[in-house]
Design a protein around this motif. Structure first.
Motif, PDB file in Angstrom:
ATOM      1  N   LEU A  18      13.104 -37.633 -19.604  1.00  0.00           N
ATOM      2  CA  LEU A  18      11.684 -37.962 -19.574  1.00  0.00           C
ATOM      3  C   LEU A  18      11.575 -39.438 -19.202  1.00  0.00           C
ATOM      4  O   LEU A  18      11.868 -40.319 -20.013  1.00  0.00           O
ATOM      5  CB  LEU A  18      11.036 -37.712 -20.935  1.00  0.00           C
ATOM      6  CG  LEU A  18       9.500 -37.743 -20.956  1.00  0.00           C
ATOM      7  CD1 LEU A  18       8.931 -36.585 -20.126  1.00  0.00           C
ATOM      8  CD2 LEU A  18       8.975 -37.675 -22.377  1.00  0.00           C
ATOM      9  N   THR A  19      11.203 -39.695 -17.955  1.00  0.00           N
ATOM     10  CA  THR A  19      11.035 -41.069 -17.488  1.00  0.00           C
ATOM     11  C   THR A  19       9.622 -41.522 -17.800  1.00  0.00           C
ATOM     12  O   THR A  19       8.652 -40.848 -17.439  1.00  0.00           O
ATOM     13  CB  THR A  19      11.290 -41.172 -15.975  1.00  0.00           C
ATOM     14  OG1 THR A  19      12.579 -40.635 -15.676  1.00  0.00           O
ATOM     15  CG2 THR A  19      11.235 -42.613 -15.513  1.00  0.00           C
ATOM     16  N   LEU A  20       9.512 -42.669 -18.486  1.00  0.00           N
ATOM     17  CA  LEU A  20       8.211 -43.194 -18.906  1.00  0.00           C
ATOM     18  C   LEU A  20       7.998 -44.598 -18.369  1.00  0.00           C
ATOM     19  O   LEU A  20       8.926 -45.413 -18.339  1.00  0.00           O
ATOM     20  CB  LEU A  20       8.106 -43.243 -20.431  1.00  0.00           C
ATOM     21  CG  LEU A  20       8.202 -41.920 -21.194  1.00  0.00           C
ATOM     22  CD1 LEU A  20       8.121 -42.187 -22.700  1.00  0.00           C
ATOM     23  CD2 LEU A  20       7.094 -40.973 -20.769  1.00  0.00           C
ATOM     24  N   GLN A  54       7.706 -38.540 -15.733  1.00  0.00           N
ATOM     25  CA  GLN A  54       8.355 -37.499 -14.936  1.00  0.00           C
ATOM     26  C   GLN A  54       9.408 -36.805 -15.783  1.00  0.00           C
ATOM     27  O   GLN A  54      10.188 -37.454 -16.477  1.00  0.00           O
ATOM     28  CB  GLN A  54       9.013 -38.074 -13.681  1.00  0.00           C
ATOM     29  CG  GLN A  54       9.609 -36.986 -12.776  1.00  0.00           C
ATOM     30  CD  GLN A  54      10.179 -37.546 -11.487  1.00  0.00           C
ATOM     31  OE1 GLN A  54      10.519 -38.717 -11.412  1.00  0.00           O
ATOM     32  NE2 GLN A  54      10.273 -36.721 -10.456  1.00  0.00           N
ATOM     33  N   ARG A  55       9.407 -35.500 -15.724  1.00  0.00           N
ATOM     34  CA  ARG A  55      10.415 -34.701 -16.413  1.00  0.00           C
ATOM     35  C   ARG A  55      11.464 -34.282 -15.398  1.00  0.00           C
ATOM     36  O   ARG A  55      11.147 -33.765 -14.329  1.00  0.00           O
ATOM     37  CB  ARG A  55       9.779 -33.477 -17.058  1.00  0.00           C
ATOM     38  CG  ARG A  55      10.792 -32.536 -17.706  1.00  0.00           C
ATOM     39  CD  ARG A  55      10.099 -31.404 -18.414  1.00  0.00           C
ATOM     40  NE  ARG A  55      11.042 -30.364 -18.796  1.00  0.00           N
ATOM     41  CZ  ARG A  55      10.971 -29.653 -19.907  1.00  0.00           C
ATOM     42  NH1 ARG A  55       9.988 -29.887 -20.757  1.00  0.00           N
ATOM     43  NH2 ARG A  55      11.847 -28.717 -20.186  1.00  0.00           N
ATOM     44  N   LEU A  56      12.733 -34.526 -15.747  1.00  0.00           N
ATOM     45  CA  LEU A  56      13.836 -34.189 -14.853  1.00  0.00           C
ATOM     46  C   LEU A  56      14.801 -33.286 -15.595  1.00  0.00           C
ATOM     47  O   LEU A  56      15.349 -33.646 -16.637  1.00  0.00           O
ATOM     48  CB  LEU A  56      14.560 -35.464 -14.403  1.00  0.00           C
ATOM     49  CG  LEU A  56      15.813 -35.287 -13.546  1.00  0.00           C
ATOM     50  CD1 LEU A  56      15.451 -34.653 -12.207  1.00  0.00           C
ATOM     51  CD2 LEU A  56      16.494 -36.629 -13.321  1.00  0.00           C
ATOM     52  N   GLU A 178      12.531 -45.099 -10.683  1.00  0.00           N
ATOM     53  CA  GLU A 178      13.333 -45.137 -11.909  1.00  0.00           C
ATOM     54  C   GLU A 178      14.175 -43.871 -12.059  1.00  0.00           C
ATOM     55  O   GLU A 178      15.347 -43.929 -12.440  1.00  0.00           O
ATOM     56  CB  GLU A 178      12.412 -45.339 -13.113  1.00  0.00           C
ATOM     57  CG  GLU A 178      11.798 -46.736 -13.165  1.00  0.00           C
ATOM     58  CD  GLU A 178      10.616 -46.837 -14.105  1.00  0.00           C
ATOM     59  OE1 GLU A 178      10.483 -45.967 -14.997  1.00  0.00           O
ATOM     60  OE2 GLU A 178       9.814 -47.777 -13.958  1.00  0.00           O
ATOM     61  N   THR A 179      13.593 -42.728 -11.760  1.00  0.00           N
ATOM     62  CA  THR A 179      14.347 -41.478 -11.841  1.00  0.00           C
ATOM     63  C   THR A 179      15.469 -41.456 -10.807  1.00  0.00           C
ATOM     64  O   THR A 179      16.584 -40.996 -11.085  1.00  0.00           O
ATOM     65  CB  THR A 179      13.410 -40.274 -11.634  1.00  0.00           C
ATOM     66  OG1 THR A 179      12.367 -40.310 -12.621  1.00  0.00           O
ATOM     67  CG2 THR A 179      14.165 -38.967 -11.775  1.00  0.00           C
ATOM     68  N   TYR A 180      15.177 -41.969  -9.621  1.00  0.00           N
ATOM     69  CA  TYR A 180      16.205 -42.067  -8.579  1.00  0.00           C
ATOM     70  C   TYR A 180      17.353 -42.960  -9.038  1.00  0.00           C
ATOM     71  O   TYR A 180      18.530 -42.619  -8.881  1.00  0.00           O
ATOM     72  CB  TYR A 180      15.566 -42.622  -7.301  1.00  0.00           C
ATOM     73  CG  TYR A 180      16.556 -42.990  -6.227  1.00  0.00           C
ATOM     74  CD1 TYR A 180      17.036 -42.035  -5.336  1.00  0.00           C
ATOM     75  CD2 TYR A 180      17.015 -44.306  -6.103  1.00  0.00           C
ATOM     76  CE1 TYR A 180      17.950 -42.373  -4.352  1.00  0.00           C
ATOM     77  CE2 TYR A 180      17.929 -44.646  -5.123  1.00  0.00           C
ATOM     78  CZ  TYR A 180      18.397 -43.680  -4.254  1.00  0.00           C
ATOM     79  OH  TYR A 180      19.301 -44.019  -3.279  1.00  0.00           O
TER      80      TYR A 180
END
Length: 676
Positions: A18-20, A54-56, A178-180
């Motif tokens: 969970l990216t915040l 974003q949920r990954l 950030e997720t990348y």
């Protein structure tokens, strides 16, 4: 290479990400550049202007989303309720001290598993710039970070629909970056089962304030420090010297004023000679002991005007942060802040560097020493302070195969006193509480010479540097000026050390050759071995690694030279090179050698020992509130402090499997105010 899911699984972290990323109101005067995170987040002006998320999850990635301010609390509470306080997620942020602090202070949520992207990149290269923009460029992000300045001074209700859309797009883009970055950086991390929990534990020290701050003492210290700034100028005025604040602080004016009483010391600069007036310049140190009182006072006034405001600002930050959290602070530390993996201080208070009493009779000013006494245990508790005695010297002796020194450490020998007795025939021992002050001072200085010699010479400190440092010591300088301690005295210390502990200089040479070899011949590897010893520790044999088990491994990859440590973690030297003149260097230092590498290794292995101890302590529920390099500070209930102290000491004394033969000793004390 392992996937990011594999790394999380190895660390015992949830593989659902969970990216915040919080967006908040800021203005010219209300910004993180001027305030600590605590002051900013707890300020009445604080306002969340949105949340990116974003949920990954493997094969089930969601697109990044933006939630407007009125939606944020509802969505966070919904997730926390359904997923037991986010315990089913690994929460990812860029600068978790900010985003997770908002979660705690404004939404009462503390994630169990966290990853800060800055921490991940620091483990790869601690000294590069870690802004999201810089990281995105460096790691090839498909999107470019936007500019946040367009939102300066705007609250959500002040924004037009177009601006709100721009903010949402800007925030979602940050989340995508950030997720990348997470997927890029996570597979590069060595020992994730240790490094990721340690990074999370470091964040928890900050989020959980338990250290009380004595605000009244802080205010008293500030008054005293301001007076210290004024003292030399007042004395100068009595002597008829026109010493205004401007004439002292401005370089040109100060040089003109100083030239009225003596020649200004000079040093080489980029474009010729320049005044040698920096705090570490020998020229300034000579001015501080000049025979003319006007010159001494001018140098002192200059020094104090440059240094004391920094100490005043630190005290003010401690006070302001405590006021923001009901009189308490957490411990703000940067994980892997140094190349070796050491933690670093941050948030404008740097709890990693609270001045102690100094060595060899030298000590910082009493007002500076008193800063650490602002840290107080809450009512009903005491601090338990435990540290690893002489840990770096023990590590170097162990790595180098200096078995007699390792054995002395294992036997509890006072090696500092012994060294001075053997070298000069002096009577030396640790000062006792009932020693008369002159005797205690003499013993402290004499033993301090031995301590400084061993702790400095293990890393190749030479006679010249040791002599220059001693001249800067106000307690030792009179002994040098009188001829009691000459250059020859310090040279004898150096030569005696290198002869008595000859395996250590040999170690410098061995690892320098290994580093040079793999850097020059990039497809080659090199393993460093140490012979087995038959030492005993507390009467029991020490089970050392055999000569068939390398302690250190060297290799080169993609322009960087790596040293794999006994723990399995590595030191990375980017842009490593062997120059035409034969000297070694890498991106952050143009000239390195075996002594420098030895210091890196000692610090890094110290970090590994402390880090594994912190994780063991966490498993037994130890209440750690701060740690600085080689010591760990606990909060103990008063009525069981002695018992808990012994228990924590036993846990810290456990020798890791990879460090067989390294004699570890832990010392400690109980106190109501923080001490060093």
């Amino acid at each position: 290479m392992a996937s990011w899911e594999d790394i999380l699984h190895q660390a015992g972290y949830p593989t659902t990400i969970l990216t915040l990323d919080f967006e908040t109101y800021f203005s010219k005067d209300y910004t993180l550049k001027k305030l600590s995170a605590i002051e900013y987040v707890c300020d009445p002006r604080f306002e969340v202007t949105g949340l990116g998320m974003q949920r990954l999850e493997h094969k089930a990635d969601q697109a990044s989303q933006f939630f407007e301010p009125e939606e944020v609390e509802e969505i966070l509470n919904s997730i926390a309720k359904n997923d037991r306080g986010l315990s089913q997620y690994t929460v990812v942020c860029q600068n978790s001290k900010f985003d997770c602090l908002i979660l705690k202070e404004h939404f009462r949520i503390v994630p169990k598993y966290t990853i800060d992207l800055i921490d991940l990149e620091r483990m790869w290269d601690s000294r590069t710039k870690h802004s999201l923009e810089a990281m995105a460029k460096r790691w090839g992000s498909p999107t470019v970070k936007g500019d946040t300045n367009q939102f300066k001074g705007y609250r959500w209700n002040d924004m037009s629909p177009e601006m709100r859309k721009d903010l949402a797009d800007y925030c979602k883009n940050d989340v995508d970056i950030e997720t990348y970055l997470l997927q890029k950086l996570l597979p590069l991390i060595p020992n994730p089962e240790i490094e990721l929990p340690l990074a999370t534990q470091t964040l928890q020290l900050f989020l959980n304030p338990q250290i009380k701050i004595d605000i009244a003492l802080g205010e008293k210290l500030k008054r005293g420090m301001r007076l210290e700034v004024l003292k030399p100028r007042l004395e100068l005025r009595k002597l008829g010297v026109p010493a205004s604040k401007t004439s002292i602080s401005k370089n040109k004016k100060f040089v003109e004023l100083l030239n009225s009483y003596t020649d200004v010391p000079m040093k080489p600069g980029k474009n010729g000679l320049i005044p040698a007036l920096a705090k570490d310049d020998e020229g300034l140190r000579d001015l501080l002991v000049h025979p003319k009182p006007e010159v001494r006072l001018l140098a002192e006034a200059r020094q104090k005007l440059k240094s004391w405001p920094l100490h005043i600002a630190r005290v003010e930050s401690l006070i302001n942060q405590a006021k923001a959290r009901g009189g308490l602070i957490g411990a703000p530390l940067n994980f892997h802040a140094a190349h070796t993996g050491r933690w670093g201080g941050t948030e404008k208070i740097n709890l990693q560097n609270l001045a102690g009493e100094g060595r060899g009779g030298a000590a910082p000013h009493q007002l500076i020493q008193q800063i650490r006494k602002m840290l107080v245990a809450p009512p009903g508790y005491v601090f338990g302070m435990l540290d690893y005695a002489q840990i770096q010297a023990r590590i170097v002796a162990w790595l180098a195969g200096q078995h007699d020194l390792v054995q002395d450490f294992a036997d509890g020998v006072d090696i500092y006193s012994n060294f001075m007795r053997e070298t000069f025939g002096w009577y030396v021992r640790k000062p006792a509480d009932d020693d008369p002050p002159p005797v205690a001072r003499l013993l402290r200085i004499r033993r301090g010479f031995g301590k400084d010699t061993i702790l400095g010479r293990i890393f190749g400190l030479g006679t010249g540097t040791a002599f220059d440092r001693a001249k800067a010591n106000k307690d030792i300088r009179p002994m040098i000026d009188s001829g009691e301690c000459s250059w020859d005295f310090f040279d004898k210390l150096t030569k005696t050390f290198r002869k008595k502990y000859s395996k250590i200089p040999e170690f410098w040479s061995s690892i320098e050759k290994a580093w040079r070899f793999v850097t020059k011949f990039t497809s080659e590897t090199y393993d460093y071995f140490v012979e087995r010893s038959d030492l005993k520790y507390c009467g029991q044999p020490i089970h050392c690694r055999t000569s068939f088990e390398p302690l250190l491994k060297f290799h080169h990859e993609d322009g960087a030279t790596f040293i794999t440590l006994p723990s399995g973690r590595f030191l990375r030297y980017p842009q490593a090179k062997v120059r035409q003149d034969g000297k070694l260097g890498y991106r952050w230092r143009s000239n390195i050698w075996g002594g420098f590498l030895t210091e890196n290794l000692a610090q890094a292995i110290e970090v590994d020992i402390v880090g594994e101890a912190l994780l063991r302590l966490e498993k037994v529920g130890a209440n750690v509130v701060l740690h600085t390099h080689d010591d760990i500070t606990f909060l103990f209930e008063k009525d069981r402090a002695e018992e808990d102290m012994k228990k924590m000491s036993r846990i810290m004394s456990i020798i890791p499997d990879w460090a067989h033969g390294l004699p570890i000793a832990v010392e400690g004390k109980l106190c109501e105010r923080y001490e060093k």
